[in-house]
Scaffold this motif. Sequence first.
Motif, PDB file in Angstrom:
ATOM      1  N   MET A 237       0.557  -1.058  -0.105  1.00  0.00           N
ATOM      2  CA  MET A 237      -0.324   0.055   0.144  1.00  0.00           C
ATOM      3  C   MET A 237       1.097   1.601   0.177  1.00  0.00           C
ATOM      4  O   MET A 237       1.872   1.316   0.741  1.00  0.00           O
ATOM      5  N   ILE A 238       0.782   1.829  -0.870  1.00  0.00           N
ATOM      6  CA  ILE A 238       1.288   3.446  -1.320  1.00  0.00           C
ATOM      7  C   ILE A 238       0.706   4.520  -0.383  1.00  0.00           C
ATOM      8  O   ILE A 238      -0.427   4.977  -1.233  1.00  0.00           O
ATOM      9  N   VAL A 239       0.393   5.650   0.098  1.00  0.00           N
ATOM     10  CA  VAL A 239       0.196   6.556   0.605  1.00  0.00           C
ATOM     11  C   VAL A 239       0.818   7.990   0.715  1.00  0.00           C
ATOM     12  O   VAL A 239       2.221   7.904   1.153  1.00  0.00           O
ATOM     13  N   LEU A 240       0.471   8.322   0.209  1.00  0.00           N
ATOM     14  CA  LEU A 240       1.319  10.485  -0.170  1.00  0.00           C
ATOM     15  C   LEU A 240       0.525  11.098   1.540  1.00  0.00           C
ATOM     16  O   LEU A 240      -1.289  10.987   1.197  1.00  0.00           O
ATOM     17  N   ALA A 241       1.638  11.864   1.616  1.00  0.00           N
ATOM     18  CA  ALA A 241       0.370  12.606   3.242  1.00  0.00           C
ATOM     19  C   ALA A 241       0.815  13.914   2.995  1.00  0.00           C
ATOM     20  O   ALA A 241       2.292  14.038   2.762  1.00  0.00           O
ATOM     21  N   PHE A 242       0.131  14.522   3.638  1.00  0.00           N
ATOM     22  CA  PHE A 242       0.629  15.896   3.322  1.00  0.00           C
ATOM     23  C   PHE A 242       0.073  17.238   4.419  1.00  0.00           C
ATOM     24  O   PHE A 242      -0.446  17.326   4.716  1.00  0.00           O
ATOM     25  N   ASP A 243       0.448  18.240   4.553  1.00  0.00           N
ATOM     26  CA  ASP A 243       0.246  18.657   5.632  1.00  0.00           C
ATOM     27  C   ASP A 243       0.998  20.639   5.650  1.00  0.00           C
ATOM     28  O   ASP A 243       2.000  20.835   5.720  1.00  0.00           O
ATOM     29  N   THR A 244      -0.131  21.301   5.943  1.00  0.00           N
ATOM     30  CA  THR A 244       0.368  22.815   5.253  1.00  0.00           C
ATOM     31  C   THR A 244      -0.121  23.893   6.583  1.00  0.00           C
ATOM     32  O   THR A 244      -0.841  24.925   6.766  1.00  0.00           O
ATOM     33  N   SER A 245      -0.905  22.736   7.935  1.00  0.00           N
ATOM     34  CA  SER A 245      -1.621  23.053   9.467  1.00  0.00           C
ATOM     35  C   SER A 245      -0.715  24.693   9.943  1.00  0.00           C
ATOM     36  O   SER A 245      -1.006  25.080  10.541  1.00  0.00           O
ATOM     37  N   ALA A 246       0.419  24.686   9.984  1.00  0.00           N
ATOM     38  CA  ALA A 246       1.387  25.557   9.852  1.00  0.00           C
ATOM     39  C   ALA A 246       2.665  26.544   9.085  1.00  0.00           C
ATOM     40  O   ALA A 246       1.738  25.911   7.591  1.00  0.00           O
ATOM     41  N   ALA A 247       3.287  27.183   9.640  1.00  0.00           N
ATOM     42  CA  ALA A 247       4.431  27.810   8.647  1.00  0.00           C
ATOM     43  C   ALA A 247       5.201  26.514   8.226  1.00  0.00           C
ATOM     44  O   ALA A 247       6.016  26.871   8.043  1.00  0.00           O
ATOM     45  N   HIS A 248       5.151  25.536   7.131  1.00  0.00           N
ATOM     46  CA  HIS A 248       5.736  25.180   6.706  1.00  0.00           C
ATOM     47  C   HIS A 248       4.623  23.982   5.498  1.00  0.00           C
ATOM     48  O   HIS A 248       3.529  24.145   5.546  1.00  0.00           O
ATOM     49  N   VAL A 249       5.183  23.642   5.426  1.00  0.00           N
ATOM     50  CA  VAL A 249       4.896  21.605   3.923  1.00  0.00           C
ATOM     51  C   VAL A 249       5.749  20.992   4.107  1.00  0.00           C
ATOM     52  O   VAL A 249       6.775  21.347   4.172  1.00  0.00           O
ATOM     53  N   ALA A 250       4.585  20.185   4.489  1.00  0.00           N
ATOM     54  CA  ALA A 250       5.207  18.991   5.125  1.00  0.00           C
ATOM     55  C   ALA A 250       5.217  18.157   4.471  1.00  0.00           C
ATOM     56  O   ALA A 250       3.792  17.411   4.159  1.00  0.00           O
ATOM     57  N   VAL A 251       5.885  16.889   3.611  1.00  0.00           N
ATOM     58  CA  VAL A 251       5.576  15.679   3.168  1.00  0.00           C
ATOM     59  C   VAL A 251       6.010  15.063   3.223  1.00  0.00           C
ATOM     60  O   VAL A 251       7.099  14.008   4.068  1.00  0.00           O
ATOM     61  N   ALA A 252       5.342  13.626   3.508  1.00  0.00           N
ATOM     62  CA  ALA A 252       6.023  11.786   3.500  1.00  0.00           C
ATOM     63  C   ALA A 252       5.262  10.893   2.202  1.00  0.00           C
ATOM     64  O   ALA A 252       3.789  11.615   1.411  1.00  0.00           O
ATOM     65  N   LEU A 253       5.783   9.687   1.937  1.00  0.00           N
ATOM     66  CA  LEU A 253       5.376   9.313   0.931  1.00  0.00           C
ATOM     67  C   LEU A 253       6.090   7.769   1.370  1.00  0.00           C
ATOM     68  O   LEU A 253       6.838   7.587   2.141  1.00  0.00           O
ATOM     69  N   ILE A 254       4.897   6.681   2.226  1.00  0.00           N
ATOM     70  CA  ILE A 254       5.259   5.370   2.412  1.00  0.00           C
ATOM     71  C   ILE A 254       4.453   4.304   1.635  1.00  0.00           C
ATOM     72  O   ILE A 254       3.341   4.586   0.959  1.00  0.00           O
ATOM     73  N   ARG A 255       5.482   2.708   2.166  1.00  0.00           N
ATOM     74  CA  ARG A 255       4.767   1.922   1.625  1.00  0.00           C
ATOM     75  C   ARG A 255       4.776   1.487   2.349  1.00  0.00           C
ATOM     76  O   ARG A 255       5.500   0.606   3.539  1.00  0.00           O
ATOM     77  N   ASP A 256       2.965   0.121   2.777  1.00  0.00           N
ATOM     78  CA  ASP A 256       3.683  -0.201   3.438  1.00  0.00           C
ATOM     79  C   ASP A 256       4.460  -0.441   5.170  1.00  0.00           C
ATOM     80  O   ASP A 256       4.834  -1.015   5.660  1.00  0.00           O
ATOM     81  N   ALA A 257       3.858   1.353   5.109  1.00  0.00           N
ATOM     82  CA  ALA A 257       4.077   1.825   6.621  1.00  0.00           C
ATOM     83  C   ALA A 257       5.385   1.908   6.707  1.00  0.00           C
ATOM     84  O   ALA A 257       5.886   2.692   7.669  1.00  0.00           O
ATOM     85  N   GLN A 258       6.191   1.847   5.281  1.00  0.00           N
ATOM     86  CA  GLN A 258       7.638   1.851   5.813  1.00  0.00           C
ATOM     87  C   GLN A 258       7.987   3.652   4.590  1.00  0.00           C
ATOM     88  O   GLN A 258       7.520   3.433   3.953  1.00  0.00           O
ATOM     89  N   ILE A 259       9.152   4.228   5.203  1.00  0.00           N
ATOM     90  CA  ILE A 259       8.544   5.724   4.807  1.00  0.00           C
ATOM     91  C   ILE A 259       9.638   5.781   3.736  1.00  0.00           C
ATOM     92  O   ILE A 259      10.747   5.206   3.961  1.00  0.00           O
ATOM     93  N   LEU A 260       9.262   6.522   2.976  1.00  0.00           N
ATOM     94  CA  LEU A 260      10.066   6.214   1.387  1.00  0.00           C
ATOM     95  C   LEU A 260      11.086   8.252   1.856  1.00  0.00           C
ATOM     96  O   LEU A 260      12.296   8.006   1.145  1.00  0.00           O
ATOM     97  N   LYS A 261       9.685   8.423   1.463  1.00  0.00           N
ATOM     98  CA  LYS A 261      11.479   9.780   1.717  1.00  0.00           C
ATOM     99  C   LYS A 261      10.000  10.542   2.918  1.00  0.00           C
ATOM    100  O   LYS A 261       8.779  10.647   2.268  1.00  0.00           O
ATOM    101  N   ALA A 262      10.177  12.213   3.598  1.00  0.00           N
ATOM    102  CA  ALA A 262       9.932  12.828   3.855  1.00  0.00           C
ATOM    103  C   ALA A 262      10.434  13.761   4.046  1.00  0.00           C
ATOM    104  O   ALA A 262      11.417  14.123   3.839  1.00  0.00           O
ATOM    105  N   HIS A 263       9.816  15.145   3.557  1.00  0.00           N
ATOM    106  CA  HIS A 263      10.639  17.039   3.316  1.00  0.00           C
ATOM    107  C   HIS A 263       9.335  17.558   3.549  1.00  0.00           C
ATOM    108  O   HIS A 263       7.790  17.416   4.766  1.00  0.00           O
ATOM    109  N   ARG A 264       9.713  18.794   4.652  1.00  0.00           N
ATOM    110  CA  ARG A 264       9.941  19.342   5.470  1.00  0.00           C
ATOM    111  C   ARG A 264      10.092  21.380   5.168  1.00  0.00           C
ATOM    112  O   ARG A 264      11.602  21.164   5.364  1.00  0.00           O
TER     113      ARG A 264
END
Length: 192
Positions: free
Chosen positions: A1-28
């Motif tokens: 399962m591949i899930v893309l996530a993001f958040d801009t609720s504070a003074a940032h842009v936060a993104v992440a991509l996971i596959r089967d609960a393993q973090i492939l990439k995360a950036h803020r």
Amino acid sequence: MIVLAFDTSAAHVAVALIRDAQILKAHREEMSRGQAERLMVLLDQMLAEQNSTWRQLDAIGVGIGPGNFTGIRVSVSAARGLALGLGIPAIGVTRFDVIKAMNGETGIPSIAAPQDKVYVEETSGAPRLIERSEAEGLGRPLQFDPEGFNPAPLIAKIAARRINDPHPRPAPLYIKSADAAPARDAPPRIVP
């Protein structure tokens, strides 16, 4: 399962991509303005770096607040549009959910707010905005998200766990009204 996530609720842009609960990439990236312009660029870059495509995604996780009024709208509208276009679920995750995932149930999930106030989510009721002094007197320690923390990997993991649960389309979690106010002047009169 591949899930893309993001958040801009504070003074940032936060993104992440996971596959089967393993973090492939995360950036803020820290930014107080420009999240709407930067978000999609970061998501495209992250997918390309991981040799992934939009069509491979199984779900989108999105931070729904509380936090910055405009920032929350940026994330939620992007998530809803992407989910509709891709035919996959978009799953809203609160910042309180992220704090609880980090700290367990040992304290009251809390988010610093302007003017020495705090967003809190007590087990007995709905989230609310209160004075910091009142929050400190609630009887259990306050649990804050750390400064500079990237919430997107946890948003992705929480969304992955909830993918088969019934969930409404993501909606902003606003605890207080927007700081902007309508103009006080009377509207102009048009004279024939």
